[in-house]
Design an enzyme around this catalytic site. Structure first.
Site, PDB file in Angstrom:
ATOM      1  N   GLU A  87       2.873 101.415  13.722  1.00  0.00           N
ATOM      2  CA  GLU A  87       3.895 102.049  14.543  1.00  0.00           C
ATOM      3  C   GLU A  87       3.388 102.615  15.871  1.00  0.00           C
ATOM      4  O   GLU A  87       4.143 102.682  16.833  1.00  0.00           O
ATOM      5  CB  GLU A  87       4.574 103.186  13.736  1.00  0.00           C
ATOM      6  CG  GLU A  87       5.451 102.697  12.603  1.00  0.00           C
ATOM      7  CD  GLU A  87       6.628 101.860  13.070  1.00  0.00           C
ATOM      8  OE1 GLU A  87       7.227 102.190  14.122  1.00  0.00           O
ATOM      9  OE2 GLU A  87       6.954 100.870  12.385  1.00  0.00           O
ATOM     10  N   SER A 347      48.601  94.038 -29.320  1.00  0.00           N
ATOM     11  CA  SER A 347      48.817  94.703 -30.611  1.00  0.00           C
ATOM     12  C   SER A 347      48.007  95.979 -30.785  1.00  0.00           C
ATOM     13  O   SER A 347      48.243  96.733 -31.734  1.00  0.00           O
ATOM     14  CB  SER A 347      48.488  93.739 -31.759  1.00  0.00           C
ATOM     15  OG  SER A 347      49.443  92.693 -31.816  1.00  0.00           O
TER      16      SER A 347
END
Length: 718
Positions: A87, A347
Site C-alpha cells: 500500500e 389435510s
C-alpha cells in the site's frame, strides 16, 4: 521584455508563497482541530451485531465488526511489512503525501491509459476512512491531503500505522486486522503467519473481489503478488517467500451453512421492539442449535423434489426455535418460506376440524360414516375415491377421510373451526366456506407448527421465540427474556384425544414415513394437483413442521405430505431427539363429569354455561341493563330460591317494591344430574318444583318468551 518576465516570476513566487502559507495555515488549523489519539481509537463506523447460537458459538456478525485493539508492538512484524509493501512502500520517508508516488501513478496513467496504481499513502487512506467519504472529487482529494499532513504532524509513524491497521476495512464487515483474522482464519491477529498476513494485506485494494471466502483462487493470486513485493522491498528473503504455501492455509469453517441467515433475518428485526435505541455494538444470544440447524438443512436439501423449495421450523416444548430453514439455498434466494410464505395446508388443517369436534363431544371411538356428502352444493371426495362406510373418528383421521372431515365441520360449524384455528395462533385470513375443512385457507409454516406444539403442550399455548438475551460488547445486560404466560386453549382431555389421533396417523395412517423408532404424533397435508406437501408432528418435546412446493405454486409430480416432507421430518428428528429420553404420549382422556352423563344435553357443553336470548336470537339479561349497558342485579329483598313466588303490578314491581322473580333457566334436578350434586335438600326441591310447575308450567323459557341456549366456549387463545 525582461521587466515583464521579472514581474511574472515575482507574481508567481508571491502566489506560491501565499499558497504555501495558506497550506501551512490549513494544516495548522486542521492539526489543532483533530481529535486526540484516544478519541480516534474509540471512533467506529456503525453498529456491530454479533449473533450467538444456544451454545454461545458465534453464527453471524452483522454490520461492521471490530476485533481486539492491537498496539504497534502487538501487531506481527510480517503484517506491518506486508501492508507497507503493497500500500505505501515509502511510508517512513514521506510527510503524509508522497510526491514520488503521485508522479509514479501519473506515469502509469500516461503509459496505460488508466489509473492502475494509486498514489494515496497509508496516512491519506486513514484520513479518508476516518473523516471523509469515498467520492473521487478534487475537493475531497485536497481535503484528504491536508488531513494527511495534519495527521503526520500530530502523530508518530507508529501511531498512524497502528490506527490504520486497526481501522482499515477488509470486507465481510471486518474492520481492523484482528477482526479480519478472526473472520477468515478463526484466530486473533497476533497469531498471523506470513501467508495469512499477505492474504489480509491483499484485501485492502478490493475487499469483495479478493475475499478468501468468496473467491479463494483470487485471494491466493493477490497474496502471491504481496509476497513478491515484500521480497522485492527486502522485508523477506527469497527463501522465506518460497517457504510460504498459500494453498495450505485453512479458512474458518462455516458452522451453520448459509441457511442460518434465514434464522437471523427473522430474529434481527425483533430487536427494534425489545431494545431502546442504541448504536453501540451488541451481542444477541439465541435459541438456535447449530447441530440441529445443520441436520435441518441437510434434510431439506436431500428430500426436496427437483425444482421445488422446502422450509422447516423446529421448536422446543416452550417455543424456543431450535432450527429454521427458509429455502434450499439462501444465496440463490433469501426469501424465508418458513416465516413469510402463505401456502394451503391441505389435510394438515384437519387438526382444527378434529379439535373442534373433540371439544364438542366427539371422541376417537365415536362412530362416523365415510360416505358421499354434499354441503351447500360442495361435494368433497376422498383420495382414491373410496368410501369405508362406518368407521370411528380415529380411523377417519388416520386415513385423512375428507368426507368425514366435511361432516364434522358441518356438525360443529365452520365458524367454530375457524375460531379454533385462530385460538391456536393462525394469524392469516380464514375462510368459512365448507371447503375450508380441507385446508383452503393459506397459512405460514411457523404458525401451523406452533399450533401442533400447543397440542403437544397438552392444550397450552406456545409462543415461538428465538432471543434469550441481549448484551453490549462489554457484557452489560440490555434484555433478558421472561417466560411467556401460558393460556389453556383446549381442555387437557381434548389435547390428549387429539394426540391419540395424531399418533395413529403416523403409526398406521398417511404419516408412516415419519416414523423414527420412538413415539411420534403428526399429520400429513397435500393440496390439489400436488402443489404443496406438508408434514407436522412432535416427539420427545420437539415439534417440527416441514413444507415443500414450488414458489410459483405449480404442480410438483409425486409430491405428497406422506412422501418427501415426511421423510425430511424423519431425517431431521432422528438427529434432533437422539439425546433426549423416549417419551410416551398421554392419550388417556380424562373427561369432565358433565360429559360422562347420559343426558343428551350434556354433549353441548357445561350445564352452567347458559344465558337468555329473545325470539330473534339476541342475548339479553333477565333484569335488563344498567345506564352503561352493564348487567344490574335485582335488589336483595330477602327472597331466596324455594320461597313462594313474588307477585305485584305496576311498572313491573310488586306492592312491596321488589322486582318480580324470573323463572329459573333450568330446574334444580337438571343441575343435580349435570353437575353431580346430591344433598339432603333434593326431596324438598322436587316438592317445590312441583309447586312452581303449577304456577309456571314452561320451565325451558325465560321471561317474555326467552328460550335457553348454550353459552359458547371462550376462545382464550385469540
Amino acid at each position: 521584455m525582461g521587466r515583464w518576465v521579472k514581474r511574472i516570476v515575482l507574481t508567481g513566487v508571491f502566489v506560491g508563497l501565499l499558497a504555501i502559507g495558506a497550506l501551512f495555515f490549513a494544516v495548522w488549523t486542521t492539526q489543532n482541530s483533530l481529535p486526540s489519539y484516544s478519541a480516534l481509537k474509540a471512533s467506529e463506523h456503525g453498529q456491530t451485531i454479533v449473533v450467538h447460537a444456544a451454545d454461545g458459538r458465534e453464527i453471524v456478525s452483522i454490520g461492521p465488526s471490530y476485533g481486539r485493539w492491537l498496539t504497534y508492538d502487538q501487531i506481527p512484524e510480517s503484517m506491518r511489512n506486508a501492508m507497507i509493501a503493497v500500500e505505501d512502500r515509502r511510508f517512513y520517508d514521506h510527510y503524509g503525501v508522497d510526491p514520488i508516488g503521485i508522479a509514479r501513478s501519473v506515469k502509469v496513467r500516461i503509459d496505460t491509459g488508466a489509473f492502475r496504481q494509486g498514489g494515496s499513502t497509508i496516512t491519506q487512506q486513514l484520513a479518508r476512512n476516518i473523516f471523509l467519504s469515498s467520492n473521487k472529487t478534487f475537493d475531497r482529494k485536497a481535503r484528504e491531503a491536508i488531513l494527511a499532513l495534519a495527521l503526520e504532524r500530530k502523530f508518530t509513524k507508529q501511531q498512524i500505522l497502528e490506527l490504520y491497521l486497526n481501522k482499515v476495512y477488509f470486507g465481510g464487515g471486518a474492520y481492523g486486522i484482528d477482526s479480519a483474522s478472526r473472520l477468515f482464519f478463526s484466530h486473533p491477529a497476533t497469531e498471523l503467519s506470513v501467508g495469512e498476513a499477505a492474504i489480509i494485506a491483499g484485501l485492502v485494494k478490493a475487499p469483495s473481489r479478493y475475499s478468501p471466502t468468496a473467491d479463494a483462487e483470487a485471494a491466493v493470486s493477490r497474496a502471491s503478488t504481496v509476497l513478491a513485493l515484500m521480497q522485492q522491498q527486502g522485508f523477506i528473503s527469497p527463501g522465506e517467500a518460497a517457504d510460504v504455501d498459500l494453498d495450505t492455509i485453512e479458512l474458518k469453517p462455516e458452522y451453520g451453512q448459509n441457511s442460518v441467515r434465514y434464522f437471523t433475518d427473522w430474529v434481527l428485526p425483533q430487536l427494534d421492539f425489545i431494545l431502546p435505541e442504541t448504536f453501540e455494538p451488541i451481542e444477541v444470544w439465541t435459541t438456535l442449535d447449530v447441530g440441529m440447524q445443520r441436520a435441518a438443512t441437510a434434510a431439506i436439501q436431500a428430500n426436496a423434489p427437483k425444482g421445488a423449495q422446502g422450509a422447516l421450523v423446529s421448536m422446543d416444548r416452550d417455543g424456543a426455535i431450535l432450527a429454521m430453514v427458509g429455502g434450499t439455498d439462501y444465496v440463490k434466494s433469501n426469501y424465508n418460506r418458513a416465516t413469510d410464505a402463505l401456502r394451503q395446508p391441505g389435510s394438515a388443517w384437519k387438526l382444527f376440524v378434529y379439535l373442534a369436534a373433540l371439544e364438542a363431544g366427539f371422541t376417537p371411538d365415536t362412530t362416523v360414516e365415510d360416505k358421499p356428502v354434499t354441503i351447500d352444493g360442495w361435494s368433497p371426495r376422498n383420495s382414491g375415491g373410496n368410501y369405508a362406510g362406518e368407521i370411528d373418528v380415529r380411523a377417519a383421521f388416520a386415513y385423512s377421510k375428507n368426507t368425514v372431515a366435511a361432516q364434522l365441520g358441518d356438525e360443529v360449524g365452520f365458524g367454530t373451526v375457524a375460531s379454533m384455528a385462530q385460538r391456536f395462533g393462525i394469524t392469516s385470513p380464514i375462510s368459512t366456506y365448507p371447503s375450508m375443512v380441507l385446508g383452503a385457507s393459506e397459512v405460514r409454516v411457523i404458525d401451523l407448527t406452533r399450533a401442533f406444539a400447543a397440542v403437544a403442550a397438552k392444550g397450552n399455548s406456545v409462543e415461538p421465540y428465538a432471543i434469550t438475551r441481549v448484551t453490549t460488547a462489554s457484557g452489560e445486560l440490555l434484555y433478558e427474556r421472561r417466560a411467556s404466560r401460558e393460556q389453556l386453549l383446549v381442555a387437557p382431555y381434548v389435547a390428549a384425544q387429539m394426540t391419540d389421533l395424531l399418533q395413529t396417523a403416523v403409526a398406521t395412517g398417511t404419516g408412516r414415513a415419519a416414523q423414527i423408532g420412538r413415539p411420534v404424533a403428526g399429520k400429513t397435508g397435500t393440496t390439489s394437483s400436488n402443489k404443496d406437501g406438508w408434514f407436522l408432528g412432535f416427539s420427545s418435546g420437539i415439534t417440527t413442521g416441514v413444507w415443500m412446493g414450488r414458489d410459483d405454486a405449480k404442480r410438483v409430480p409425486g409430491l405428497q405430505g406422506g412422501t418427501a416432507p415426511a421423510r425430511a421430518f424423519a431425517d431431521y428428528m432422528k438427529f434432533a431427539v437422539a439425546k433426549r429420553p423416549v417419551e410416551e404420549f398421554e392419550t388417556e382422556a380424562k373427561l369432565p363429569a358433565w360429559q360422562l352423563e347420559p343426558d343428551d344435553e350434556a354433549w353441548f357443553g357445561s350445564p352452567g354455561d347458559y344465558y337468555f336470548v329473545d325470539e330473534n336470537g339476541n342475548r339479553i339479561e333477565p333484569y335488563g341493563g344498567g345506564p352503561d349497558g352493564e348487567y344490574m342485579a335485582p335488589p336483595d329483598d330477602g327472597w331466596r330460591p324455594g320461597d313462594p313466588p313474588r307477585s305485584g303490578a305496576g311498572d313491573g314491581y310488586g306492592p312491596d317494591g321488589t322486582v318480580p322473580a324470573a323463572p329459573p333457566a333450568v330446574d334444580e334436578d337438571f343441575l343435580d344430574r349435570a353437575t353431580g350434586r346430591e344433598d339432603s335438600q333434593q326431596p324438598q326441591r322436587r316438592q317445590q318444583q312441583s309447586a312452581n310447575d303449577a304456577v309456571q308450567p314452561n320451565r325451558q323459557t325465560g321471561p317474555s318468551g326467552m328460550r335457553i341456549v348454550e353459552m359458547p366456549k371462550a376462545n382464550s387463545g385469540q
